[in-house]
Design a protein around this motif. Structure first.
Motif, PDB file in Angstrom:
ATOM      1  N   THR A  12      63.239 -46.526  68.911  1.00  0.00           N
ATOM      2  CA  THR A  12      61.733 -46.343  68.839  1.00  0.00           C
ATOM      3  C   THR A  12      61.624 -45.089  69.444  1.00  0.00           C
ATOM      4  OG1 THR A  12      61.573 -48.598  67.616  1.00  0.00           O
ATOM      5  CG2 THR A  12      59.282 -46.693  68.110  1.00  0.00           C
ATOM      6  N   GLN A  37      65.008 -52.014  71.305  1.00  0.00           N
ATOM      7  CA  GLN A  37      64.557 -51.110  69.654  1.00  0.00           C
ATOM      8  C   GLN A  37      63.455 -50.586  70.176  1.00  0.00           C
ATOM      9  OE1 GLN A  37      65.119 -51.673  66.518  1.00  0.00           O
ATOM     10  NE2 GLN A  37      63.614 -49.326  66.395  1.00  0.00           N
ATOM     11  N   ARG A  38      62.984 -51.157  70.961  1.00  0.00           N
ATOM     12  CA  ARG A  38      61.730 -49.680  72.054  1.00  0.00           C
ATOM     13  C   ARG A  38      62.763 -48.808  72.276  1.00  0.00           C
ATOM     14  NH1 ARG A  38      58.538 -53.840  76.071  1.00  0.00           N
ATOM     15  NH2 ARG A  38      60.841 -53.896  75.981  1.00  0.00           N
ATOM     16  N   ILE A  88      75.764 -52.636  73.283  1.00  0.00           N
ATOM     17  CA  ILE A  88      74.350 -52.505  73.516  1.00  0.00           C
ATOM     18  C   ILE A  88      73.967 -52.278  75.036  1.00  0.00           C
ATOM     19  CG2 ILE A  88      71.957 -53.764  73.809  1.00  0.00           C
ATOM     20  CD1 ILE A  88      73.454 -52.641  70.787  1.00  0.00           C
ATOM     21  N   THR A 113      63.083 -42.092  67.026  1.00  0.00           N
ATOM     22  CA  THR A 113      62.525 -42.473  65.713  1.00  0.00           C
ATOM     23  C   THR A 113      60.980 -41.612  66.115  1.00  0.00           C
ATOM     24  OG1 THR A 113      62.800 -44.373  65.462  1.00  0.00           O
ATOM     25  CG2 THR A 113      61.144 -43.885  64.132  1.00  0.00           C
ATOM     26  N   SER A 144      71.985 -49.638  62.391  1.00  0.00           N
ATOM     27  CA  SER A 144      73.116 -50.642  62.517  1.00  0.00           C
ATOM     28  C   SER A 144      71.785 -51.831  62.459  1.00  0.00           C
ATOM     29  CB  SER A 144      73.225 -50.880  63.864  1.00  0.00           C
ATOM     30  OG  SER A 144      74.528 -51.467  64.983  1.00  0.00           O
ATOM     31  N   ASN A 145      72.675 -52.956  62.383  1.00  0.00           N
ATOM     32  CA  ASN A 145      71.516 -54.247  62.670  1.00  0.00           C
ATOM     33  C   ASN A 145      71.679 -55.053  64.085  1.00  0.00           C
ATOM     34  OD1 ASN A 145      70.772 -54.512  59.752  1.00  0.00           O
ATOM     35  ND2 ASN A 145      72.812 -55.354  59.322  1.00  0.00           N
ATOM     36  N   SER A 146      72.462 -54.143  65.128  1.00  0.00           N
ATOM     37  CA  SER A 146      72.744 -54.692  66.422  1.00  0.00           C
ATOM     38  C   SER A 146      72.249 -54.484  67.740  1.00  0.00           C
ATOM     39  CB  SER A 146      73.859 -54.718  66.302  1.00  0.00           C
ATOM     40  OG  SER A 146      74.962 -54.125  66.511  1.00  0.00           O
ATOM     41  N   THR A 147      71.038 -53.448  67.032  1.00  0.00           N
ATOM     42  CA  THR A 147      69.955 -52.707  67.743  1.00  0.00           C
ATOM     43  C   THR A 147      68.595 -53.502  68.463  1.00  0.00           C
ATOM     44  OG1 THR A 147      69.463 -50.944  66.623  1.00  0.00           O
ATOM     45  CG2 THR A 147      71.626 -50.771  67.606  1.00  0.00           C
ATOM     46  N   ASP A 148      68.105 -54.327  68.014  1.00  0.00           N
ATOM     47  CA  ASP A 148      67.283 -55.375  68.047  1.00  0.00           C
ATOM     48  C   ASP A 148      66.618 -55.642  68.906  1.00  0.00           C
ATOM     49  OD1 ASP A 148      67.378 -55.330  65.246  1.00  0.00           O
ATOM     50  OD2 ASP A 148      67.701 -57.777  65.092  1.00  0.00           O
ATOM     51  N   LYS A 149      67.757 -55.782  69.787  1.00  0.00           N
ATOM     52  CA  LYS A 149      67.125 -56.825  71.342  1.00  0.00           C
ATOM     53  C   LYS A 149      67.100 -54.895  72.307  1.00  0.00           C
ATOM     54  CE  LYS A 149      69.889 -60.451  72.261  1.00  0.00           C
ATOM     55  NZ  LYS A 149      71.390 -60.957  73.124  1.00  0.00           N
ATOM     56  N   GLU A 187      66.609 -51.985  80.025  1.00  0.00           N
ATOM     57  CA  GLU A 187      65.710 -51.275  78.910  1.00  0.00           C
ATOM     58  C   GLU A 187      64.001 -50.542  79.454  1.00  0.00           C
ATOM     59  OE1 GLU A 187      64.304 -52.505  74.752  1.00  0.00           O
ATOM     60  OE2 GLU A 187      63.622 -53.893  76.286  1.00  0.00           O
TER      61      GLU A 187
END
Length: 738
Positions: free
Chosen positions: A417, A413-414, A382, A421, A406-411, A340
């Motif tokens: 963003t 998220q940065r 991911i 975003t 998707s709800n599976s991208t929390d890990k 990441e």
């Protein structure tokens, strides 16, 4: 403020007002004091309290009136003389403040606070020896007055009497062990004396006392930026990591100390040993898992490019090896923190790392695989998306909307963003930028095209000023050759930033100057939209961004108290024509800060530009990457100055490198040429905006304070020290009053 006095009105009512004031309930204290004045119109203390309240509310002129009323009633009121002096000092009326302090001391010869305040004013007036005497007088009255020891140390520091400064700071700390500012300043002096280990301990002690003090974090980062650590220390590494999260810290200031301390981190050393053994492919999982456990490295990677060619080679090799092994079991989610950080790092440096043809093929294959999986509504890979994001910005791909849903991208998220975003927000903001004129000049159009493709510079954290100051206070801190008592500076300055880029300059100025109103102009919509996003992110509301060309800024039909243009004029077809436009927009006696390239300091840049032309490297991402790759891998024994560029932080991101080496237009200046330009433009040189280190080196050779404003002497100094203005000349001038 000193608001105590003998009480004639009811004691309880006066105590109530004082308690409100002491608790920070200033408006309530003022309302109560003014209500009491109606019943006790001849009570001097009530006017003294009201003055203190108005001063706290920054209504300084009204505060002065209150103190003067108190003194009309009671001319021997020493505390009111002292408070009036403090307010006059804040208004910049230093001579009048001295007279008030003298009156307070004539009435009350043991008034330690007044002696201390008098010393501060005398120092501001440049009367350092008199300031020392004032502090020494205090300390005969109150030897345990820690603040007086501190101020005496500050004065010794300014006089260059560093050993005496050390003793005074140590006395202040002995009296007041939790005196964070004294510990910090002691560190600064020890740093100047070359006692680096002791200095670092002082900085750390100051931060341990007051970890929420943004000024201390700013001082920590600025004073550590030239330090190279020779061993690893957990405490120091922890402070460096915390510093990277602070709003007043610019990550680039900490590049040298962080990279040097990481070099001695045991985990980092073991990773480099494996890398140097040529065993990256077999040990890939081990390497990335280990790197994931070094938070200081990961945070630095997220925030900025890192000027370390060996680290770049390591990261490039790991990225390539990962691309080859994505389907193997060597890569696990325990390595995700590193990947990441790598994706964020590559996005921030705009994918400046060299990419082989083989990698390009594999990256395209990876993107196709991810696209098919997302279209088929399979589980989103991911880790693979993270690796792809280390090669390409995710906002480019057609499937990003599905990824966002998707709800599976929390890990990651940065990454989402940063790469999707925020980019979309910048695209949205473009339509909100006001255009004040259209670029017609040929060179201006080429420059605009460059910065539309590569907004410059891309940054994450800025390092804002800890507290905005008045123009007078800023100029005093810069030690420019300007009579600060003669000039009355506006309380609400109007400032123009001509060539604001991606907002760093405008935001720095907004945080530096108190109550300022700023117009920030740039040619590039891409740069301006980046600037607007970051400005909104920081909740800064006093900057108005506009698209325009300096050559046509006369259409603004207004004048400014301050104009700043750093690193802009030398990219124009005729810098003096653009400079003249800015001078016309400056008010009489107005101040201007200019940044221009040095002919002497950039000779190796000239050599590299000739090398680029000879080799035929194109001004494109591919050309820049190829050029960098050749320079990084160049034979160090060739005697060429070209490889010096690997020490420049600007070499390590695409937009910075393009600006540094591939710019479509570059002019360079000598100080005699600048002196001639100032004469033609009716501007007075008042001083360089440079580091204390450079100023101290100059003063060691030319001892008079007036010499700091002598361009001929600076020219001599630069000839003997050709790297002095490697970045550029940055200097302040003032406009003649006609």
């Amino acid at each position: 403020m000193d608001i105590k006095n003998q009480l004639d009105p009811p004691q309880a009512q006066i105590n109530s007002v004082i308690e409100l004031y002491s608790n920070g309930q200033i408006q309530e204290a003022l309302d109560s004091a003014e209500a009491l004045i109606k019943d006790y119109p001849n009570e001097a203390m009530l006017y003294n309290i009201s003055g203190a309240c108005y001063a706290s509310l920054e209504q300084l002129d009204t505060a002065v009136q209150c103190y003067e009323k108190a003194l009309d009633i009671k001319p021997d009121y020493a505390e009111a003389h002292n408070n009036l002096a403090i307010t006059l000092q804040e208004l910049g009326q230093l001579d009048a403040a001295v007279q008030c302090y003298d009156q307070a001391l004539a009435l009350k010869p043991d008034y330690a606070e007044a002696f201390n305040n008098l010393g501060i004013v005398l120092k501001e007036l440049g009367q350092l020896d008199a300031a020392v005497k004032s502090y020494e007088k205090i300390l005969t009255i109150r030897p345990d007055f820690a603040e007086a020891h501190f101020n005496l140390a500050v004065t010794f520091q300014e006089l260059g009497q560093l050993d005496a400064a050390v003793k005074s700071y140590e006395q202040a700390i002995a009296i007041k062990p939790d005196y964070a500012e004294a510990s910090n300043n002691l560190g600064v002096v020890l740093n100047d004396l070359g006692q680096l280990d002791k200095a670092v301990k002082c900085y750390e002690k100051a931060l341990s006392i007051d970890s929420d003090n943004n000024f201390l974090w700013s001082s920590f980062s600025k004073n550590l930026r030239s330090i190279e650590f020779l061993e690893f220390n957990d405490s120091t590494a922890s402070c460096l990591l915390k510093a990277l999260t602070k709003p007043t810290v610019k990550p680039n200031d900490l590049l040298k100390p962080i990279t040097s301390i990481l070099r001695h981190n045991p985990i980092f050393l073991s990773v480099f040993d494996v890398y140097k053994s040529g065993n990256v492919d077999d040990k890939l999982g081990y390497l990335t898992e280990q790197l994931s456990t070094i938070p200081l490295l990961l945070k630095l990677m997220e925030l900025c490019s890192i000027p370390d060619p060996e680290l770049e080679k390591l990261l490039t090799q790991i990225r390539f090896s990962t691309l080859n092994q994505l389907s193997s079991e060597n890569i696990t989610f325990s390595s995700l923190p590193f990947y990441e950080a790598l994706a964020l790092h590559c996005f921030t440096n705009e994918y400046v790392f060299q990419e082989s043809n083989e990698e390009t093929v594999k990256v395209n294959q990876l993107e196709n695989e991810i696209s098919k999986r997302i279209s088929s509504k399979e589980v989103i890979p991911i880790l693979k998306i993270t690796v792809l994001a280390a090669y390409r910005p995710l906002h480019l791909f057609s499937w990003v909307d599905q990824l966002l849903q998707s709800n599976s991208t929390d890990k990651i998220q940065r990454i989402i963003t940063t790469q999707i975003t925020e980019v979309r927000e910048e695209q949205r903001l473009r339509s909100q930028i006001h255009e004040i004129n259209v670029t017609e000049n040929k060179v201006s159009k080429l420059v605009r095209e460059q910065y539309e493709a590569n907004p410059y510079p891309r940054w994450i954290n800025l390092g804002l000023s800890p507290e905005p100051q008045t123009i007078r206070a800023v100029m005093h801190g810069l030690k420019v050759n300007l009579d600060l008592n003669e000039h009355q500076f506006p309380a609400n300055p109007e400032i123009l930033i001509a060539g604001c880029g991606t907002g760093q300059h405008a935001l720095s100025v907004a945080s530096r100057f108190q109550n300022s109103s700023i117009i920030a102009i740039d040619l590039s919509l891409s740069s301006l939209s980046y600037a607007m996003r970051k400005t909104k992110e920081l909740s800064v509301a006093n900057i108005d961004y506009m698209q325009g060309d300096i050559l046509k800024l006369n259409t603004l039909d207004r004048q400014f108290d301050i104009i700043e243009s750093a690193g802009v004029l030398h990219h124009m077809e005729d810098p003096l024509v653009g400079w003249k436009v800015l001078v016309d927009l400056l008010k009489p006696h107005g101040l201007m800060r200019i940044g221009l390239y040095s002919e002497i300091a950039r000779q190796h840049i000239v050599e590299i530009r000739e090398f680029i032309a000879k080799k035929g490297y194109e001004n494109s991402p591919e050309g820049i990457r190829q050029c960098r790759y050749e320079i990084i891998n160049m034979d160090t024994g060739s005697g060429s100055r070209i490889q010096q560029i690997i020490n420049s932080p600007d070499f390590y991101s695409l937009s910075d490198c393009r600006d540094l080496l591939f710019h479509v237009q570059e002019h360079r200046f000598t100080l005699p040429q600048i002196a001639n330009a100032l004469e033609k433009l009716d501007l007075i040189f008042i001083g360089f905006d440079c580091s204390n280190q450079i100023q101290n080196q100059f003063k060691a050779r030319y001892s008079n304070n007036e010499d700091l404003a002598s361009l001929p002497l600076w020219h001599q100094f630069e000839q003997d020290n050709p790297n002095t203005f490697f970045n550029m000349y940055q200097f302040w001038v003032q406009k003649y009053n006609y």
